[in-house]
Design a protein around this motif. Sequence first.
Motif, PDB file in Angstrom:
ATOM      1  N   PHE A  47      21.533   5.605  40.341  1.00  0.00           N
ATOM      2  CA  PHE A  47      21.804   4.347  39.642  1.00  0.00           C
ATOM      3  C   PHE A  47      23.263   3.953  39.846  1.00  0.00           C
ATOM      4  N   ASP A  48      23.519   2.673  40.136  1.00  0.00           N
ATOM      5  CA  ASP A  48      24.895   2.177  40.106  1.00  0.00           C
ATOM      6  C   ASP A  48      25.419   2.316  38.681  1.00  0.00           C
ATOM      7  N   GLU A  49      26.729   2.557  38.544  1.00  0.00           N
ATOM      8  CA  GLU A  49      27.303   2.652  37.194  1.00  0.00           C
ATOM      9  C   GLU A  49      27.114   1.349  36.434  1.00  0.00           C
ATOM     10  N   GLU A  50      27.262   0.216  37.138  1.00  0.00           N
ATOM     11  CA  GLU A  50      27.079  -1.074  36.481  1.00  0.00           C
ATOM     12  C   GLU A  50      25.637  -1.250  36.021  1.00  0.00           C
ATOM     13  N   ALA A  51      24.691  -0.710  36.793  1.00  0.00           N
ATOM     14  CA  ALA A  51      23.276  -0.788  36.406  1.00  0.00           C
ATOM     15  C   ALA A  51      23.041  -0.036  35.099  1.00  0.00           C
ATOM     16  N   LEU A  52      23.651   1.136  34.980  1.00  0.00           N
ATOM     17  CA  LEU A  52      23.511   1.922  33.748  1.00  0.00           C
ATOM     18  C   LEU A  52      24.159   1.208  32.568  1.00  0.00           C
ATOM     19  N   ARG A  53      25.276   0.530  32.811  1.00  0.00           N
ATOM     20  CA  ARG A  53      25.943  -0.208  31.739  1.00  0.00           C
ATOM     21  C   ARG A  53      25.066  -1.357  31.248  1.00  0.00           C
ATOM     22  N   ILE A  54      24.401  -2.028  32.172  1.00  0.00           N
ATOM     23  CA  ILE A  54      23.521  -3.134  31.790  1.00  0.00           C
ATOM     24  C   ILE A  54      22.361  -2.619  30.951  1.00  0.00           C
ATOM     25  N   PHE A  76      10.006   0.198  39.006  1.00  0.00           N
ATOM     26  CA  PHE A  76      10.159  -1.087  39.673  1.00  0.00           C
ATOM     27  C   PHE A  76      10.907  -0.957  41.004  1.00  0.00           C
ATOM     28  N   CYS A  77      11.901  -0.053  41.058  1.00  0.00           N
ATOM     29  CA  CYS A  77      12.825  -0.014  42.188  1.00  0.00           C
ATOM     30  C   CYS A  77      12.769   1.260  43.037  1.00  0.00           C
ATOM     31  N   GLY A  78      12.257   2.342  42.493  1.00  0.00           N
ATOM     32  CA  GLY A  78      12.207   3.572  43.279  1.00  0.00           C
ATOM     33  C   GLY A  78      13.420   4.451  43.062  1.00  0.00           C
ATOM     34  N   GLU A  79      13.910   5.081  44.130  1.00  0.00           N
ATOM     35  CA  GLU A  79      14.955   6.108  44.016  1.00  0.00           C
ATOM     36  C   GLU A  79      16.374   5.560  44.087  1.00  0.00           C
ATOM     37  N   GLN A  80      16.544   4.264  44.309  1.00  0.00           N
ATOM     38  CA  GLN A  80      17.871   3.658  44.341  1.00  0.00           C
ATOM     39  C   GLN A  80      17.843   2.381  43.506  1.00  0.00           C
ATOM     40  N   VAL A  81      18.616   2.358  42.412  1.00  0.00           N
ATOM     41  CA  VAL A  81      18.599   1.224  41.495  1.00  0.00           C
ATOM     42  C   VAL A  81      19.986   0.599  41.424  1.00  0.00           C
ATOM     43  N   THR A  82      20.076  -0.700  41.698  1.00  0.00           N
ATOM     44  CA  THR A  82      21.344  -1.423  41.649  1.00  0.00           C
ATOM     45  C   THR A  82      21.421  -2.296  40.403  1.00  0.00           C
ATOM     46  N   ALA A  83      22.601  -2.836  40.155  1.00  0.00           N
ATOM     47  CA  ALA A  83      22.781  -3.728  39.008  1.00  0.00           C
ATOM     48  C   ALA A  83      21.884  -4.957  39.138  1.00  0.00           C
ATOM     49  N   LYS A  84      21.737  -5.473  40.365  1.00  0.00           N
ATOM     50  CA  LYS A  84      20.888  -6.643  40.575  1.00  0.00           C
ATOM     51  C   LYS A  84      19.432  -6.326  40.243  1.00  0.00           C
ATOM     52  N   ASP A  85      18.990  -5.126  40.596  1.00  0.00           N
ATOM     53  CA  ASP A  85      17.621  -4.723  40.271  1.00  0.00           C
ATOM     54  C   ASP A  85      17.382  -4.767  38.759  1.00  0.00           C
ATOM     55  N   VAL A  86      18.356  -4.280  38.005  1.00  0.00           N
ATOM     56  CA  VAL A  86      18.215  -4.226  36.546  1.00  0.00           C
ATOM     57  C   VAL A  86      18.208  -5.634  35.952  1.00  0.00           C
ATOM     58  N   THR A  87      19.124  -6.499  36.415  1.00  0.00           N
ATOM     59  CA  THR A  87      19.166  -7.867  35.894  1.00  0.00           C
ATOM     60  C   THR A  87      17.886  -8.624  36.242  1.00  0.00           C
ATOM     61  N   ASP A  88      17.339  -8.370  37.430  1.00  0.00           N
ATOM     62  CA  ASP A  88      16.074  -9.014  37.808  1.00  0.00           C
ATOM     63  C   ASP A  88      14.945  -8.567  36.885  1.00  0.00           C
ATOM     64  N   MET A  89      14.917  -7.278  36.578  1.00  0.00           N
ATOM     65  CA  MET A  89      13.852  -6.754  35.728  1.00  0.00           C
ATOM     66  C   MET A  89      13.963  -7.280  34.301  1.00  0.00           C
TER      67      MET A  89
END
Length: 218
Positions: A47-54, A76-89
């Motif tokens: 997980f990106d740190e920003e993704a975890l913060r979101i 939703f995203c698999g083994e690599q999750v970015t901040a954009k993935d989290v905001t989209d979800m």
Amino acid sequence: FILATTEPQRLPATILSRCQRYDFRRIALGDMVKRLQVVAEGVGVRFDEEALRIIAHAAEGGMRDALSLMDQCISFCGEQVTAKDVTDMLGTVDRGFLFEVAGEILAGNTAAVLRAVDKLMEEGREIAVFIKDLIQHFRNLLLVKVCGECEDILDVTWETLEEYRLQGEEASRERMIRAIDQLTALETEMKWSTQPRVLLEVAMIKICRPERDESHEA
């Protein structure tokens, strides 16, 4: 016996006097991010740190909610999750978009703000979530304006705090408070409206152009 309540003030003294009381509080955002990182490493997902913060911010202090959101992100995203993935979800917008919209509002650039609303709709974002995030953004700007160095209150990185400080220099406290008041009233109106976009656009025009409002606050 364990008694659990969100309204301890309503318990009679005869009950309280026979109990040991423990007040549970929300978990700090920084602590939650650290715990989420441990969980992510344990299941082998990056997980990106920003993704975890979101995720932690959306959970509003509840670890169970944060873990549920994390689980959804993994599905939703698999083994690599970015901040954009989290905001989209979540149907929300990223921090950069909030800074952009807030900057145009403070500059009184109505046309740019309305285009941002149109972009929001085209991308299928949730208007209610956007309003909530924008209220939080102006609240952060106001706290930085009033308190100065307040990392302990906002629980954000130093870089983000500096962004708030720079943007907060563009407007007065009164303008920020009025923006929060207008957005909070809009949040309530939205619950009963069949035209949320129209309400959002009208509110944005009012916030951008206080000189056209005849109220004393404007």
